[in-house]
Motif scaffolding. Structure first.
Motif, PDB file in Angstrom:
ATOM      1  N   THR A 106       0.913  -1.300   0.181  1.00 50.87           N
ATOM      2  CA  THR A 106      -0.085  -0.029   0.154  1.00 50.87           C
ATOM      3  C   THR A 106       0.914   1.213   0.038  1.00 50.87           C
ATOM      4  OG1 THR A 106      -1.783  -1.190   1.193  1.00 50.87           O
ATOM      5  CG2 THR A 106      -1.879   1.266   1.076  1.00 50.87           C
ATOM      6  N   THR A 107       1.122   1.902  -1.259  1.00 56.18           N
ATOM      7  CA  THR A 107       1.941   2.930  -1.359  1.00 56.18           C
ATOM      8  C   THR A 107       1.515   4.407  -0.924  1.00 56.18           C
ATOM      9  OG1 THR A 107       1.240   3.184  -3.603  1.00 56.18           O
ATOM     10  CG2 THR A 107       3.124   1.825  -3.444  1.00 56.18           C
ATOM     11  N   ALA A 108       0.149   4.251  -0.757  1.00 57.99           N
ATOM     12  CA  ALA A 108      -0.654   5.475  -0.276  1.00 57.99           C
ATOM     13  C   ALA A 108      -2.173   5.197  -0.090  1.00 57.99           C
ATOM     14  CB  ALA A 108      -0.534   6.909  -1.388  1.00 57.99           C
ATOM     15  N   PRO A 109      -2.778   5.892   0.577  1.00 63.14           N
ATOM     16  CA  PRO A 109      -4.401   5.721   0.964  1.00 63.14           C
ATOM     17  C   PRO A 109      -4.939   5.113  -0.264  1.00 63.14           C
ATOM     18  CG  PRO A 109      -3.589   7.568   2.169  1.00 63.14           C
ATOM     19  CD  PRO A 109      -2.411   7.270   1.160  1.00 63.14           C
ATOM     20  N   ASP A 110      -5.479   4.137  -0.396  1.00 67.43           N
ATOM     21  CA  ASP A 110      -6.304   3.370  -1.436  1.00 67.43           C
ATOM     22  C   ASP A 110      -5.559   3.292  -2.645  1.00 67.43           C
ATOM     23  OD1 ASP A 110      -8.928   3.505  -0.155  1.00 67.43           O
ATOM     24  OD2 ASP A 110      -8.758   5.668  -0.491  1.00 67.43           O
ATOM     25  N   THR A 111      -3.916   3.270  -2.418  1.00 68.03           N
ATOM     26  CA  THR A 111      -3.218   2.775  -3.631  1.00 68.03           C
ATOM     27  C   THR A 111      -2.284   1.813  -3.483  1.00 68.03           C
ATOM     28  OG1 THR A 111      -3.038   5.491  -4.011  1.00 68.03           O
ATOM     29  CG2 THR A 111      -1.490   3.960  -5.022  1.00 68.03           C
ATOM     30  N   TYR A 112      -2.415   0.654  -4.406  1.00 72.99           N
ATOM     31  CA  TYR A 112      -1.756  -0.563  -4.140  1.00 72.99           C
ATOM     32  C   TYR A 112      -0.699  -0.757  -5.304  1.00 72.99           C
ATOM     33  CZ  TYR A 112      -5.980  -0.752  -1.121  1.00 72.99           C
ATOM     34  OH  TYR A 112      -6.934  -0.280  -0.066  1.00 72.99           O
ATOM     35  N   LEU A 113       0.153  -1.514  -4.908  1.00 70.72           N
ATOM     36  CA  LEU A 113       1.130  -2.081  -6.052  1.00 70.72           C
ATOM     37  C   LEU A 113       1.435  -3.628  -5.603  1.00 70.72           C
ATOM     38  CD1 LEU A 113       3.475  -1.997  -8.305  1.00 70.72           C
ATOM     39  CD2 LEU A 113       5.203  -1.324  -6.365  1.00 70.72           C
ATOM     40  N   ASP A 114       1.009  -4.499  -6.523  1.00 69.47           N
ATOM     41  CA  ASP A 114       0.855  -5.939  -6.553  1.00 69.47           C
ATOM     42  C   ASP A 114       2.043  -6.387  -7.321  1.00 69.47           C
ATOM     43  OD1 ASP A 114      -1.160  -5.715  -4.857  1.00 69.47           O
ATOM     44  OD2 ASP A 114      -2.751  -5.931  -6.542  1.00 69.47           O
ATOM     45  N   VAL A 115       2.957  -7.388  -6.961  1.00 67.89           N
ATOM     46  CA  VAL A 115       3.891  -7.894  -7.623  1.00 67.89           C
ATOM     47  C   VAL A 115       3.993  -9.495  -7.221  1.00 67.89           C
ATOM     48  CG1 VAL A 115       6.437  -8.146  -7.992  1.00 67.89           C
ATOM     49  CG2 VAL A 115       5.466  -5.777  -7.501  1.00 67.89           C
ATOM     50  N   MET A 116       4.009 -10.286  -8.542  1.00 67.59           N
ATOM     51  CA  MET A 116       3.895 -11.627  -8.369  1.00 67.59           C
ATOM     52  C   MET A 116       5.215 -12.306  -9.468  1.00 67.59           C
ATOM     53  SD  MET A 116       0.004 -12.350  -9.247  1.00 67.59           S
ATOM     54  CE  MET A 116      -1.067 -10.704  -8.787  1.00 67.59           C
ATOM     55  N   ALA A 117       5.728 -13.285  -9.044  1.00 64.80           N
ATOM     56  CA  ALA A 117       6.717 -13.921  -9.674  1.00 64.80           C
ATOM     57  C   ALA A 117       6.796 -15.241  -9.343  1.00 64.80           C
ATOM     58  CB  ALA A 117       8.116 -13.281  -9.694  1.00 64.80           C
ATOM     59  N   GLY A 118       6.857 -16.352 -10.513  1.00 69.04           N
ATOM     60  CA  GLY A 118       6.939 -17.793 -10.350  1.00 69.04           C
ATOM     61  C   GLY A 118       7.346 -18.570 -11.404  1.00 69.04           C
ATOM     62  N   GLY A 119       7.256 -19.834 -11.444  1.00 69.68           N
ATOM     63  CA  GLY A 119       7.586 -20.718 -12.212  1.00 69.68           C
ATOM     64  C   GLY A 119       6.552 -21.999 -12.387  1.00 69.68           C
ATOM     65  N   SER A 120       6.657 -22.801 -13.349  1.00 71.83           N
ATOM     66  CA  SER A 120       5.743 -23.914 -13.260  1.00 71.83           C
ATOM     67  C   SER A 120       6.263 -24.835 -14.503  1.00 71.83           C
ATOM     68  CB  SER A 120       4.477 -23.529 -14.047  1.00 71.83           C
ATOM     69  OG  SER A 120       4.398 -23.179 -15.316  1.00 71.83           O
ATOM     70  N   HIS A 121       6.091 -26.318 -14.326  1.00 77.36           N
ATOM     71  CA  HIS A 121       6.236 -27.151 -15.060  1.00 77.36           C
ATOM     72  C   HIS A 121       4.917 -28.005 -15.553  1.00 77.36           C
ATOM     73  CE1 HIS A 121       8.629 -30.490 -16.491  1.00 77.36           C
ATOM     74  NE2 HIS A 121       7.604 -31.326 -15.901  1.00 77.36           N
ATOM     75  N   PHE A 177       7.247 -16.870 -15.189  1.00 76.98           N
ATOM     76  CA  PHE A 177       6.387 -15.785 -15.410  1.00 76.98           C
ATOM     77  C   PHE A 177       6.233 -14.665 -14.345  1.00 76.98           C
ATOM     78  CE2 PHE A 177       4.147 -19.489 -13.484  1.00 76.98           C
ATOM     79  CZ  PHE A 177       3.657 -18.871 -12.061  1.00 76.98           C
ATOM     80  N   GLY A 178       5.659 -13.557 -14.743  1.00 81.80           N
ATOM     81  CA  GLY A 178       5.669 -12.436 -13.713  1.00 81.80           C
ATOM     82  C   GLY A 178       4.732 -11.525 -13.888  1.00 81.80           C
ATOM     83  N   LEU A 179       4.134 -10.650 -13.052  1.00 78.68           N
ATOM     84  CA  LEU A 179       3.103  -9.533 -13.105  1.00 78.68           C
ATOM     85  C   LEU A 179       3.463  -8.545 -12.092  1.00 78.68           C
ATOM     86  CD1 LEU A 179      -0.390 -10.184 -13.698  1.00 78.68           C
ATOM     87  CD2 LEU A 179       0.236  -8.708 -12.020  1.00 78.68           C
ATOM     88  N   ALA A 180       3.059  -7.304 -12.721  1.00 73.10           N
ATOM     89  CA  ALA A 180       3.301  -6.056 -11.817  1.00 73.10           C
ATOM     90  C   ALA A 180       1.987  -5.498 -12.349  1.00 73.10           C
ATOM     91  CB  ALA A 180       4.377  -5.217 -11.978  1.00 73.10           C
ATOM     92  N   ARG A 181       1.295  -5.052 -10.917  1.00 72.99           N
ATOM     93  CA  ARG A 181       0.105  -4.380 -11.109  1.00 72.99           C
ATOM     94  C   ARG A 181      -0.267  -2.997 -10.216  1.00 72.99           C
ATOM     95  NH1 ARG A 181      -5.493  -5.895 -13.045  1.00 72.99           N
ATOM     96  NH2 ARG A 181      -7.137  -4.653 -12.062  1.00 72.99           N
ATOM     97  N   PHE A 182      -0.490  -2.089 -10.695  1.00 71.05           N
ATOM     98  CA  PHE A 182      -0.724  -0.659  -9.794  1.00 71.05           C
ATOM     99  C   PHE A 182      -2.120  -0.392 -10.060  1.00 71.05           C
ATOM    100  CE2 PHE A 182      -0.470   3.959  -9.378  1.00 71.05           C
ATOM    101  CZ  PHE A 182       0.131   3.876  -8.077  1.00 71.05           C
TER     102      PHE A 182
END
Length: 382
Positions: free
Chosen positions: A192-207, A230-235
């Motif tokens: 939570t970078t500021a009120p009502d503001t979000y930064l989501d980060v994901m990283a992973g692998g699969s077989h 794979f990876g994802l960043a969402r603001f």
């Protein structure tokens, strides 16, 4: 998006090979088997490409849903156990289908209790009665389920890990089948970078492991595997004014896939060399919703406008046979832009009954070949 380049090129190559096979004088039965086997191979390749893209995307979606559901609790200095599992029964028609969900079934807790670490479970499993009539297909399958645990580090940061899996068996060609089993691991964090503001980060692998049974006489089954990163960043940020809520967001997603070599033995041996691809996608969107209470219940209309830009690069591949025939899919790059819009309404009749409907339209920018979809849903809690 992900499977567009290779299957299309291989399909064209397959048609060229089929035309060649038909014109060469051979024994009729052998010629028919070779043509059928090559066609089944192309179907198997297309299915493998599609699954290699959809399974990681599904896991990212499940983790993203978890992060959405914890935001309210984190603002209050808490974390929650949750389940969003769905058991679906699919029949031969929509009237004979149903779904049982345990969405957001939270563990009871006292208001004064502060929970830092929590566990969650999400996904769906489908029981398909129509598939039970075809021995090639799996009567029980899942597009993805995930088990996760996360902990709150202060009021602003949540970190966690999720383990996921998917399995299915579908038909290929006239008589064959493609069996898929996928396992993944995803690390994630939400700040939570500021009120009502979000930064989501994901990283992973699969077989992912594939097993093809071509269903063609004198041809055996074959196995192939895929490894993915794979990876994802969402603001995103929420704006609220009275009953109107707006949420602009931006998202970047990356997927790298490497498929191992693949071969099928029989009267002739068909083989495919290893293949790899990288895909990137950037998305910008705006979601708006409001709500109103009426005598008939609570009505909540919503709308989403989204534009995305995708880029893909693949290494190409080679399909060859022991008899000397060889078809080449050259290395290629592809990019596209897409515009989509969706509007819907959620009507909560009572605490136990609700109805929702949605209409969406999307098109590639520059092509304007619109794809439309209408959906409706009735939910009853008991």
């Amino acid at each position: 998006m992900f499977q567009s380049a290779l299957p299309k090129q291989l399909s064209i190559a397959g048609l060229v090979f089929l035309a060649t096979a038909v014109t060469v004088p051979k024994a009729g039965a052998e010629d028919s088997l070779e043509v059928t086997a090559f066609s089944a191979n192309l179907d198997a390749l297309s299915g493998q490409e599609a699954k290699s893209a959809s399974d990681p995307a599904r896991q990212l979606g499940l983790v993203g849903g978890r992060l959405e559901s914890t935001r309210g609790a984190r603002i209050e200095g808490r974390n929650v156990n949750a389940s969003s599992f769905a058991l679906r029964f699919s029949g031969s028609s929509a009237e004979k289908s149903a779904a049982y969900e345990t969405k957001n079934l939270l563990a009871p807790e006292k208001e004064r209790r502060t929970r830092r670490t929590a566990v969650w479970f999400g996904g769906d499993v489908t029981l398909d009665s129509a598939r039970a009539e075809d021995p090639r297909l799996a009567a029980v399958y899942t597009n993805g389920i995930a088990f996760g645990a996360d902990t709150r580090l202060g009021r602003d940061l949540l970190v966690g890990n999720a383990v996921g899996m998917a399995f299915d068996r579908t038909g290929i060609a006239a008589e064959g089948s493609l069996q898929t089993r996928s396992f993944s691991d995803t690390l994630y964090a939400s700040l939570t970078t500021a009120p009502d503001t979000y930064l989501d980060v994901m990283a992973g692998g699969s077989h992912t492991a594939f097993r093809n049974d071509l269903g063609v006489e004198t041809f055996s089954s074959a196995e192939r595997s895929a490894t993915q990163a794979f990876g994802l960043a969402r603001f995103s940020r929420n704006f609220e004014r009275k009953r109107l809520r707006l949420r602009p967001y931006g998202q970047a997603r990356y997927l790298h896939t490497r498929l191992s070599g693949y071969s099928v033995e029989g009267n002739d041996t068909y083989s495919v060399k290893p293949y790899s691809s990288d895909s990137y996608e950037l998305t910008l969107g705006l979601r708006g919703e409001t709500s109103a209470k009426t005598r008939a219940g609570k009505v909540a209309p919503n709308a989403v406008l989204e534009v995305s830009r995708a880029f893909k690069r693949d290494s190409g591949s080679v399909v060859s046979s022991m008899e000397g025939a060889e078809e080449v899919a050259a290395p290629a790059t592809d990019h596209s832009s897409r515009l989509s819009a969706r509007t819907g309404i959620n009507w909560t009749i009572t605490d136990r009954a609700s109805v929702s409907g949605a209409y969406s339209v999307s098109s590639t920018i520059g092509d304007f070949n619109a794809e439309q979809q209408v959906s409706a849903r009735f939910k009853l809690k008991f």
